[in-house]
Design an enzyme around this catalytic site. Structure first.
Site, PDB file in Angstrom:
ATOM      1  N   LYS A   1       0.820  -1.218   0.000  1.00 30.90           N
ATOM      2  CA  LYS A   1       0.000   0.000   0.000  1.00 30.90           C
ATOM      3  C   LYS A   1       0.860   1.277   0.000  1.00 30.90           C
ATOM      4  CE  LYS A   1      -4.069  -2.060   2.109  1.00 30.90           C
ATOM      5  NZ  LYS A   1      -5.066  -2.038   3.174  1.00 30.90           N
TER       6      LYS A   1
ATOM      7  N   GLY B   1       0.328   1.030  12.300  1.00 33.95           N
ATOM      8  CA  GLY B   1       0.705   0.721  10.912  1.00 33.95           C
ATOM      9  C   GLY B   1      -0.208   1.423   9.913  1.00 33.95           C
TER      10      GLY B   1
END
Ligand code: NDP
Length: 260
Positions: free
Chosen positions: A61, A120
């Protein structure tokens, strides 16, 4: 015909093809959605160009953010993207995880203060989502390194959390409990936090994590990550097909997950 994919490593367990293909079929689109197992992140840009649109999952990502020519505001703020479109020789990046989370907690009322466990990519998307609603956020993590990158938010280590602080909602964004019986932080700390909270949300779906089990014991209203998964898929689909059939797409994707 249009071609879409979900790209990640590992990818074999992804539910996205099942969700998207059912919606594509029900909405009579001439398109197909496949899994792509990528190991080398330096190849991401070349692979994205093979498709009209892709979803990006763990661990790419942040790389998706880096390779994009155009970034939606949410992508710029979060620093990662889960949906890419390839058109006019350019890569357009979006993040539908954050809207997915907001839709998933639609029925949690009066949420004013939230504790996010973990720091995260998912924690960043959820923190951004809550910030757009002016909700007060504290992000806590077991180690320092990731917290130091979150300068826009109030952060602390689990060791420095006040166990008696009141939070309306506690969100587990860590992978603790995914393949083991771990809690994200100490049981005593969580027990105290749950005593003062109303809601608990775990981004993990498809299983009762120890975090969810403990929250249930404290009579919190709980939710796992399934609706977040569904809604991020719905908004990605709308970007892929440039359409707005939200309810119909949601129903098709929800049905797909219930099929054997
Ligand atoms: P990251 O690798 O970016 O972050 C993981 C975080 O979890 C870090 O803060 C890490 O702490 C912490 N952590 C990992 N293991 C433990 C443990 N055993 N105990 C305590 N803390 C731990 O992962 P992501 O944010 O990208 O993904 C997290 C989870 O979210 C995954 O399980 C993923 O499948 C799920 N997810 C679900 C979605 C949905 O739609 N439902 C959407 C996106 C993700 P440290 O910094 O100390 O290493």
């Amino acid at each position: 015909m249009k071609f879409f994919a979900v790209i990640g490593d590992p990818i074999v367990h992804s539910k996205s093809p099942r969700m998207h293909n059912n919606a594509l079929q029900i909405l009579r689109q001439n398109a197909v959605y496949v899994k792509y197992h990528l190991k080398d992140k330096t190849k991401l840009r070349d692979i994205v160009k093979l498709f009209d649109g892709v979803n990006i999952t763990i661990p790419f990502k942040e790389e998706a953010f880096k390779i994009a020519d155009f970034k939606d505001d949410s992508v710029t703020c979060i620093g990662s993207a889960n949906t890419l479109l390839y058109k006019h020789n350019q890569i357009y990046a979006y993040n539908t995880d954050y809207i997915g989370f907001l839709k998933a907690i639609d029925d949690f009322y009066n949420v004013k203060k939230v504790l996010i466990l973990g720091a995260g990519g998912t924690a960043k998307a959820i923190a951004y989502a809550l910030k757009t609603k002016n909700i007060q956020i504290l992000i806590a993590n077991r180690s320092k390194a990731r917290l130091e990158l979150l300068s826009d938010y109030q952060c602390c280590l689990y060791d420095d959390l006040n166990p008696n602080e009141h939070f309306d909602l506690i969100v587990n964004t860590t992978s603790a409990g995914l393949n083991n019986m771990d809690l994200p932080c100490s049981k005593d700390l969580l027990k105290n936090l749950f005593l003062n909270a109303s809601y608990a949300f775990d981004v993990i779906y498809g299983k009762q994590t120890p975090f969810m089990k403990l929250a249930k014991q404290y009579n919190l209203q709980i939710k796992d990550g399934l609706q977040m998964l569904l809604w991020q898929g719905v908004f990605a689909y709308e970007l892929f097909l440039d359409c707005k059939n939200t309810e119909e797409i949601f129903k098709a994707m929800e049905l797909a997950l219930k099929l054997p």
